[in-house]
Design a protein around this motif. Sequence first.
Motif, mmCIF file in Angstrom:
data_model
loop_
_atom_site.group_PDB
_atom_site.id
_atom_site.type_symbol
_atom_site.label_atom_id
_atom_site.label_comp_id
_atom_site.label_asym_id
_atom_site.label_seq_id
_atom_site.Cartn_x
_atom_site.Cartn_y
_atom_site.Cartn_z
ATOM 1 N N MET A 286 0.811 -1.220 0.000
ATOM 2 C CA MET A 286 0.000 0.000 0.000
ATOM 3 C C MET A 286 0.842 1.266 0.000
ATOM 4 N N GLY A 287 2.158 1.138 0.160
ATOM 5 C CA GLY A 287 3.001 2.316 0.265
ATOM 6 C C GLY A 287 2.951 2.889 1.672
ATOM 7 N N TRP A 288 3.338 4.173 1.817
ATOM 8 C CA TRP A 288 3.442 4.824 3.130
ATOM 9 C C TRP A 288 2.124 5.489 3.516
ATOM 10 N N ARG A 289 1.748 5.351 4.765
ATOM 11 C CA ARG A 289 0.538 5.973 5.311
ATOM 12 C C ARG A 289 0.818 6.488 6.723
ATOM 13 N N LYS A 290 0.138 7.563 7.085
ATOM 14 C CA LYS A 290 0.078 7.961 8.487
ATOM 15 C C LYS A 290 -1.073 7.194 9.132
ATOM 16 N N ALA A 291 -0.994 7.008 10.448
ATOM 17 C CA ALA A 291 -2.073 6.312 11.144
ATOM 18 C C ALA A 291 -3.405 7.020 10.915
ATOM 19 N N ALA A 292 -3.357 8.347 10.854
ATOM 20 C CA ALA A 292 -4.586 9.116 10.693
ATOM 21 C C ALA A 292 -5.228 8.939 9.327
ATOM 22 N N GLN A 293 -4.493 8.388 8.386
ATOM 23 C CA GLN A 293 -5.044 8.161 7.047
ATOM 24 C C GLN A 293 -5.769 6.823 6.945
ATOM 25 N N LEU A 294 -5.729 6.024 7.984
ATOM 26 C CA LEU A 294 -6.329 4.698 7.959
ATOM 27 C C LEU A 294 -7.691 4.728 8.641
ATOM 28 N N PRO A 295 -8.650 3.963 8.127
ATOM 29 C CA PRO A 295 -9.959 3.914 8.781
ATOM 30 C C PRO A 295 -9.881 3.115 10.077
ATOM 31 N N PRO A 296 -10.751 3.404 11.036
ATOM 32 C CA PRO A 296 -10.785 2.609 12.265
ATOM 33 C C PRO A 296 -11.122 1.147 11.939
ATOM 34 N N PRO A 297 -10.599 0.179 12.701
ATOM 35 C CA PRO A 297 -9.728 0.338 13.868
ATOM 36 C C PRO A 297 -8.238 0.306 13.509
ATOM 37 N N PHE A 298 -7.922 0.304 12.193
ATOM 38 C CA PHE A 298 -6.518 0.182 11.791
ATOM 39 C C PHE A 298 -5.695 1.385 12.220
ATOM 40 N N ASP A 299 -6.346 2.542 12.367
ATOM 41 C CA ASP A 299 -5.611 3.745 12.749
ATOM 42 C C ASP A 299 -4.939 3.592 14.114
ATOM 43 N N THR A 300 -5.551 2.824 15.016
ATOM 44 C CA THR A 300 -4.929 2.582 16.312
ATOM 45 C C THR A 300 -4.117 1.289 16.334
ATOM 46 N N GLN A 301 -4.577 0.281 15.622
ATOM 47 C CA GLN A 301 -3.866 -0.999 15.616
ATOM 48 C C GLN A 301 -2.452 -0.883 15.062
ATOM 49 N N VAL A 302 -2.295 -0.088 13.982
ATOM 50 C CA VAL A 302 -1.000 -0.034 13.315
ATOM 51 C C VAL A 302 0.071 0.552 14.220
ATOM 52 N N ARG A 303 -0.318 1.444 15.143
ATOM 53 C CA ARG A 303 0.654 2.055 16.050
ATOM 54 C C ARG A 303 1.168 1.066 17.092
ATOM 55 N N GLU A 304 0.462 -0.051 17.246
ATOM 56 C CA GLU A 304 0.861 -1.060 18.221
ATOM 57 C C GLU A 304 1.678 -2.187 17.600
ATOM 58 N N LEU A 305 1.815 -2.160 16.268
ATOM 59 C CA LEU A 305 2.547 -3.224 15.577
ATOM 60 C C LEU A 305 4.047 -2.947 15.572
ATOM 61 N N SER A 306 4.822 -4.012 15.628
ATOM 62 C CA SER A 306 6.249 -3.944 15.337
ATOM 63 C C SER A 306 6.443 -4.275 13.861
ATOM 64 N N VAL A 307 7.552 -3.808 13.277
ATOM 65 C CA VAL A 307 7.817 -4.089 11.868
ATOM 66 C C VAL A 307 7.814 -5.596 11.642
ATOM 67 N N GLY A 308 7.047 -6.040 10.632
ATOM 68 C CA GLY A 308 6.944 -7.464 10.327
ATOM 69 C C GLY A 308 5.708 -8.118 10.880
ATOM 70 N N GLU A 309 5.016 -7.469 11.830
ATOM 71 C CA GLU A 309 3.813 -8.062 12.419
ATOM 72 C C GLU A 309 2.582 -7.780 11.574
ATOM 73 N N VAL A 310 1.537 -8.590 11.780
ATOM 74 C CA VAL A 310 0.280 -8.429 11.045
ATOM 75 C C VAL A 310 -0.868 -8.281 12.029
#
Length: 437
Positions: A243-267
């Motif tokens: 998908m390329g680069w995104r800010k958390a605020a550009q993602l729809p809920p609940p991904f906007d909060t989930q992505v900030r909790e991920l480590s690189v490589g996690e799903v």
Amino acid sequence: MNVKIKLSDTLRPLTLGALLLGSALIATSVSAQVRPLDRIVAIVDNDVVMQSQLDQRLREVQQTIEKRGAEMPPLDVMQQQVLERLITENLQLQIGERSGIRIADEELNQALATIAQRNNMTLEQFRDALERDGLSLETAREQIRREMVINRVRQRRIAERIQISNQEVENFLASDLGKLQLAEEYRLANILIPIPESSDSAAIQAAEKVAADTYQQLQQGTDFARLAVSRSASENALEGGDMGWRKAAQLPPPFDTQVRELSVGEVTQPVRTPPGFIILKLLDKRGGDTQVRDEVHVRHILIKPSQIRSEAESRRLIERLRSRIEAGEDFAELARNFSEDPGSALNGGDLNWIDPNSLVPEFREVMANSATGQLSEPFQSQFGWHILEVLGRRATDASAEFREQQAMNLLRNRKYDEELQAWLRQIRDEAYVEVKL
């Protein structure tokens, strides 16, 4: 001799990489073999998709997957994915035709000259080589033209669909995400397990089961890109879901909060959304907090090097556009017609009041050294070739107007991918499509 059309992309969502990446014009021996006649594999409204188109695209996708070193999905799965993409592209091309979108011969000629140069040939030699391989110059021109039309159709139609209310802006500014609008960026990939519209509970349960199985395989180490190619219904499936680069605020809920909790490589675990079940993977992250100190009102035109346009050709095009502006043509009109920055092109290239610290160094430096009302010389950044014009400067005081504009931009970007997928589903559902494969 083998003549390669090596063209790379620009526009994340539909890239010419999907059309031509790694494609080669493979020399074939002339023989008297009997070849079957071409046939229709799908009727799409007022047009058709031919078997030859499907076969050619399948070869290109297979070459792309091989170069990436990924495992090849089953042929029937890949064939269905490719046919669906050809159908969607065909619909967008028909919309472009009805909308009067035209690609100038000058742009197509530039792209062909670039291809010839990369093969160390003159245009005449390139044409001869194509003919020896059983292909025509017009075939190459048509591939390039299709992608450019599709990109322009999307810029227009998606921008029309995105509406941001004042209440949305206020809610966003009051949220934690609004306060973190200059926070880290994330490079993401996704897998979409679709839920067809008007699905019954059995179909939904079946999709949920596929999503759960996909997540389980990912947890066990299965390659994300391979599963995206074989299972995802997202527009970027054949690119491994990138998908390329995104800010958390550009993602729809609940991904906007989930992505900030991920480590690189996690799903993420599968999340139910209107299009279906979505799984995200964090590929990388960058950036951090930024102090806002001043604002500049600026507009620009961006020309991106790609598989259809080299660095040199991109620079020559931006130089010609600058000359046309100096000769009296309207900056905003040329930006709407030529700029490849989807966030500003429809606004005549206007970035509005912007924090210089949010821009790449090359852009920031040229902007800082440009007088108000002065058209810059062409310059290059990581995104491509630019010209810019500073329309005003002001000291920033974190005013309400500045915060609202930042929120508006982020909310618009946040809705783009969602609206694109919704629009693609809409034009597909409203079209008459008869598959004859």
